[in-house]
Design a protein around this motif. Sequence first.
Motif, mmCIF file in Angstrom:
data_model
loop_
_atom_site.group_PDB
_atom_site.id
_atom_site.type_symbol
_atom_site.label_atom_id
_atom_site.label_comp_id
_atom_site.label_asym_id
_atom_site.label_seq_id
_atom_site.Cartn_x
_atom_site.Cartn_y
_atom_site.Cartn_z
ATOM 1 N N TYR A 1 29.316 33.263 40.205
ATOM 2 C CA TYR A 1 30.572 33.940 39.088
ATOM 3 C C TYR A 1 30.526 35.438 40.150
ATOM 4 C CZ TYR A 1 29.410 30.486 35.950
ATOM 5 O OH TYR A 1 29.796 29.583 35.442
ATOM 6 N N TYR A 2 29.870 36.226 41.256
ATOM 7 C CA TYR A 2 30.291 37.110 41.694
ATOM 8 C C TYR A 2 31.685 36.518 42.607
ATOM 9 C CZ TYR A 2 30.631 40.559 45.062
ATOM 10 O OH TYR A 2 31.029 41.738 45.799
ATOM 11 N N GLU A 3 31.327 35.267 43.164
ATOM 12 C CA GLU A 3 32.831 35.300 44.382
ATOM 13 C C GLU A 3 33.481 34.782 43.023
ATOM 14 O OE1 GLU A 3 32.580 34.359 46.907
ATOM 15 O OE2 GLU A 3 30.382 33.894 47.490
ATOM 16 N N LEU A 4 33.375 34.090 41.943
ATOM 17 C CA LEU A 4 34.278 34.228 40.338
ATOM 18 C C LEU A 4 35.173 35.214 40.399
ATOM 19 C CD1 LEU A 4 36.639 32.327 39.375
ATOM 20 C CD2 LEU A 4 34.639 33.569 37.211
ATOM 21 N N TRP A 5 34.431 36.359 40.668
ATOM 22 C CA TRP A 5 35.119 37.791 40.667
ATOM 23 C C TRP A 5 35.788 38.401 41.878
ATOM 24 C CZ3 TRP A 5 34.257 42.896 42.776
ATOM 25 C CH2 TRP A 5 35.035 43.865 42.482
ATOM 26 N N LEU A 6 35.617 37.679 42.857
ATOM 27 C CA LEU A 6 36.062 38.447 43.767
ATOM 28 C C LEU A 6 37.592 37.904 44.114
ATOM 29 C CD1 LEU A 6 32.712 38.531 46.660
ATOM 30 C CD2 LEU A 6 34.618 39.966 45.985
ATOM 31 N N ILE A 7 36.932 36.134 43.496
ATOM 32 C CA ILE A 7 38.909 35.811 43.777
ATOM 33 C C ILE A 7 40.040 36.273 42.501
ATOM 34 C CG2 ILE A 7 39.814 33.124 43.235
ATOM 35 C CD1 ILE A 7 36.959 32.496 44.502
ATOM 36 N N ILE A 8 39.285 36.228 41.772
ATOM 37 C CA ILE A 8 40.231 37.471 40.869
ATOM 38 C C ILE A 8 41.067 38.130 40.995
ATOM 39 C CG2 ILE A 8 40.204 37.985 38.079
ATOM 40 C CD1 ILE A 8 38.053 36.190 37.430
ATOM 41 N N ARG A 9 39.827 39.257 41.900
ATOM 42 C CA ARG A 9 40.309 40.727 42.764
ATOM 43 C C ARG A 9 41.065 40.566 43.026
ATOM 44 N NH1 ARG A 9 36.016 43.960 46.022
ATOM 45 N NH2 ARG A 9 36.861 42.670 47.399
ATOM 46 N N THR A 10 41.118 39.669 44.231
ATOM 47 C CA THR A 10 41.865 39.609 45.364
ATOM 48 C C THR A 10 43.346 38.812 44.496
ATOM 49 O OG1 THR A 10 40.508 39.021 46.523
ATOM 50 C CG2 THR A 10 42.830 37.670 47.203
ATOM 51 N N ALA A 11 43.386 37.833 43.953
ATOM 52 C CA ALA A 11 44.559 37.651 42.686
ATOM 53 C C ALA A 11 45.410 39.220 42.343
ATOM 54 C CB ALA A 11 44.397 36.502 42.001
ATOM 55 N N VAL A 12 44.977 39.677 42.177
ATOM 56 C CA VAL A 12 44.908 40.105 40.960
ATOM 57 C C VAL A 12 45.829 41.726 41.744
ATOM 58 C CG1 VAL A 12 44.599 42.584 38.949
ATOM 59 C CG2 VAL A 12 44.215 40.276 38.661
ATOM 60 N N ASN A 13 45.074 41.857 42.905
ATOM 61 C CA ASN A 13 45.955 42.633 43.908
ATOM 62 C C ASN A 13 47.029 42.465 44.047
ATOM 63 O OD1 ASN A 13 43.867 44.716 42.549
ATOM 64 N ND2 ASN A 13 42.466 44.317 44.364
ATOM 65 N N GLY A 14 46.599 41.198 44.710
ATOM 66 C CA GLY A 14 47.267 40.429 45.539
ATOM 67 C C GLY A 14 47.734 40.798 47.348
ATOM 68 N N GLU A 15 46.733 41.006 47.506
ATOM 69 C CA GLU A 15 45.931 41.400 48.605
ATOM 70 C C GLU A 15 44.998 40.386 49.325
ATOM 71 O OE1 GLU A 15 44.108 45.093 48.400
ATOM 72 O OE2 GLU A 15 46.298 45.790 47.717
ATOM 73 N N ASN A 16 45.053 40.225 51.077
ATOM 74 C CA ASN A 16 44.615 39.409 51.224
ATOM 75 C C ASN A 16 43.994 37.687 51.086
ATOM 76 O OD1 ASN A 16 44.066 41.419 53.802
ATOM 77 N ND2 ASN A 16 42.372 42.242 52.095
ATOM 78 N N LEU A 17 45.183 37.403 50.343
ATOM 79 C CA LEU A 17 45.112 35.936 49.780
ATOM 80 C C LEU A 17 44.317 35.066 50.312
ATOM 81 C CD1 LEU A 17 48.503 36.122 47.546
ATOM 82 C CD2 LEU A 17 46.000 36.817 46.592
ATOM 83 N N ASP A 18 44.476 34.996 52.083
ATOM 84 C CA ASP A 18 43.681 33.594 52.184
ATOM 85 C C ASP A 18 42.116 33.954 52.128
ATOM 86 O OD1 ASP A 18 45.832 32.839 53.434
ATOM 87 O OD2 ASP A 18 45.893 34.381 55.603
ATOM 88 N N LYS A 19 41.476 35.206 51.459
ATOM 89 C CA LYS A 19 40.412 35.030 51.437
ATOM 90 C C LYS A 19 39.468 33.908 49.987
ATOM 91 C CE LYS A 19 39.049 39.238 53.390
ATOM 92 N NZ LYS A 19 38.226 40.861 52.933
ATOM 93 N N ILE A 20 41.057 33.837 49.055
ATOM 94 C CA ILE A 20 40.503 32.916 48.336
ATOM 95 C C ILE A 20 39.861 31.576 48.469
ATOM 96 C CG2 ILE A 20 41.728 31.994 46.011
ATOM 97 C CD1 ILE A 20 43.548 33.908 45.794
ATOM 98 N N ASN A 21 40.523 31.077 49.230
ATOM 99 C CA ASN A 21 39.578 29.752 49.797
ATOM 100 C C ASN A 21 38.278 29.665 50.668
ATOM 101 O OD1 ASN A 21 41.792 28.420 49.440
ATOM 102 N ND2 ASN A 21 43.137 28.496 51.370
ATOM 103 N N VAL A 22 38.080 31.420 51.267
ATOM 104 C CA VAL A 22 36.472 31.937 51.715
ATOM 105 C C VAL A 22 35.603 31.335 51.036
ATOM 106 C CG1 VAL A 22 35.164 33.788 53.049
ATOM 107 C CG2 VAL A 22 37.766 32.798 54.059
ATOM 108 N N TYR A 23 36.013 32.583 49.673
ATOM 109 C CA TYR A 23 35.065 32.581 48.374
ATOM 110 C C TYR A 23 34.857 31.327 47.386
ATOM 111 C CZ TYR A 23 36.702 37.300 49.112
ATOM 112 O OH TYR A 23 36.309 38.855 49.584
ATOM 113 N N ALA A 24 36.086 30.539 47.446
ATOM 114 C CA ALA A 24 36.209 29.104 46.711
ATOM 115 C C ALA A 24 35.364 28.638 47.601
ATOM 116 C CB ALA A 24 37.874 28.471 46.695
ATOM 117 N N TRP A 25 35.304 28.407 48.483
ATOM 118 C CA TRP A 25 34.548 27.435 49.144
ATOM 119 C C TRP A 25 32.849 28.153 49.228
ATOM 120 C CZ3 TRP A 25 34.994 22.629 49.536
ATOM 121 C CH2 TRP A 25 36.381 22.290 50.028
ATOM 122 N N SER A 26 32.520 29.310 49.276
ATOM 123 C CA SER A 26 31.493 29.589 49.484
ATOM 124 C C SER A 26 30.737 29.590 48.176
ATOM 125 C CB SER A 26 31.618 31.380 49.709
ATOM 126 O OG SER A 26 30.136 31.902 49.467
#
Length: 587
Positions: free
Chosen positions: A42-67
Amino acid sequence: MGKTEKYDHMKLIREYAGGHKNLITLGRCLAAVSAILTLIPYYELWLIIRTAVNGENLDKINVYAWSAVAMVVGALLVYIAALFCTHIAAFRVQANMRSSLMHRIITLPLGVFDEDGTGKIRRIVNDSTAATETFIAHNLPDKMVATITPIGLLVLVFAFNWKIGLICMVPAVIGFLCMMSMMGESMQQKMKEYQDALDTMSSEATEYVRGVPVVKTFGQTVHSFKRFKKCIDGFGKWTTEYTLMLRFPMMGFMTCINAIFAFVVIAAFIVSKNGVDNADILNIMYYIIVTPLITIALTKIAYSGEAEMTLIDALKRVDNIMEIESLGGGRGDLKPVNNGIELKNVSYRYKDAIKDAVSDVSLSIKPGEHVALVGPSGSGKTTLAELIVRFFDVSSGEILFGGVNVKDMPQDTLMEQVSFVFQDSRLIKKSILDNVRMTKPSATEEEVLMALKKAQCMDIIDKLPQGIHTVIGENGTYLSGGEQQRITIARAVLKDAPILILDEATAFADPDNETKVQAAFEELSKNKTLIMIAHRLSTVINADKIFVMENGTCTEFGKHDELMNKNGLYKRMFDEYTRSIEWKVGE
């Protein structure tokens, strides 16, 4: 297992677990770890949402998701390991509990099974131990998860926006208070009442089913069994009152835990009243996703609390069996010098009774003497016979076998001295061979056949498909009451104990079987001390001594002719019996 002011059920469970108690601790720790691992995504989910909302470093979404996926899989594997530990420990606890119960039950006075009922004891041995196994195997790790999860959720809820978190916790706190009002000592007492009601229902239902032939024969309904109907009505009334008592706390609990989402909406309006930025959008989206976990966590805590109350009640019922006073073991070197029996001022009162069932009875039976106990129903004949073989311990007085008090005699030695043939034949669903050999497991087939022959059972054996290897109750093989009685007599023949007690053993025999049963008794009682409880007074005329019981006391004794000359109770009973057997149809 003594009762304490606060019942320490986990201490008791660890005692039963023995060497496996560390597995319980390990299982709980692993369950806690799995709960923590479950929250990390759920912390990883918050990081995914933050990355998506800010539109920065979208490549990190895959890292957070797999984590997050790795954490979910890890949590699952750790939880399976926790269940593996608790299941092994649970099976060991259940086995040890049943073993302890059975060892304890073996030492109890046999009269306990008449007073408390075998159904109640069976339910404790089976259902209470099963409830304990279920709690340890499933509810214990779930309870640990339910304890750790809210703590982790508090961190998640307050970590990102404490204002929204505080608003979301308002219904959660109210719901928790409602839940706590449904637990505690009063609810534990209600759980006991519920289990007691089930015990009573089960017992009365068994009696009703046994009486169905009577109900059908006389065209009656369930109302003819008033105790059963009263029990059903009482249980229904209790359940209704219990439900009504819990309706407001339960309503409050369910309303609050399901209203958390609504409070998220309220929090969103409060936060956004001066406009919103990306951080507010991020937090509101995140709280919409994470707050349902609070509902799930509180529900799990509620169910684990109910399971724990069930466990405590089950353990207390096991304790009740373990706390029943067992028969004393006696001294190993004390053995009777002969098979004479003496009762000195013996009295006994059943549990919760207002008067003695047997009161100040003294009598003497010489070695090898054949005596009879007669008297009206309820006069104490069977109770006296059961006291002699120590189904109960006397309330006062002494019972001596060959000069030795039965309380000072080892139980095994006492049982070696006595064979008891019950009025109600008790055969188990095994072969004739196994049924007869219960009194002497080391007996050969030849010895069993000889015992069956002496008990006049060969006509029974000859008609059975596999002879003495035929299983009673299997493939339509059943025996009549008189035939079962002769099989139980064969047991007594094989045991060859010096003292024989017959409790109205021909009561259910037909004329043909009765003749064979009496012939078996004649063979069985040779050179033995015989005590016969009889209602058919014709069977006791030749007894060496007849003891007449009335209202728990021995009012007269002697031979048949002596008692007839006394013009007392025995003569009145014998005259009534003579008139009854002379009655003919049509007169």
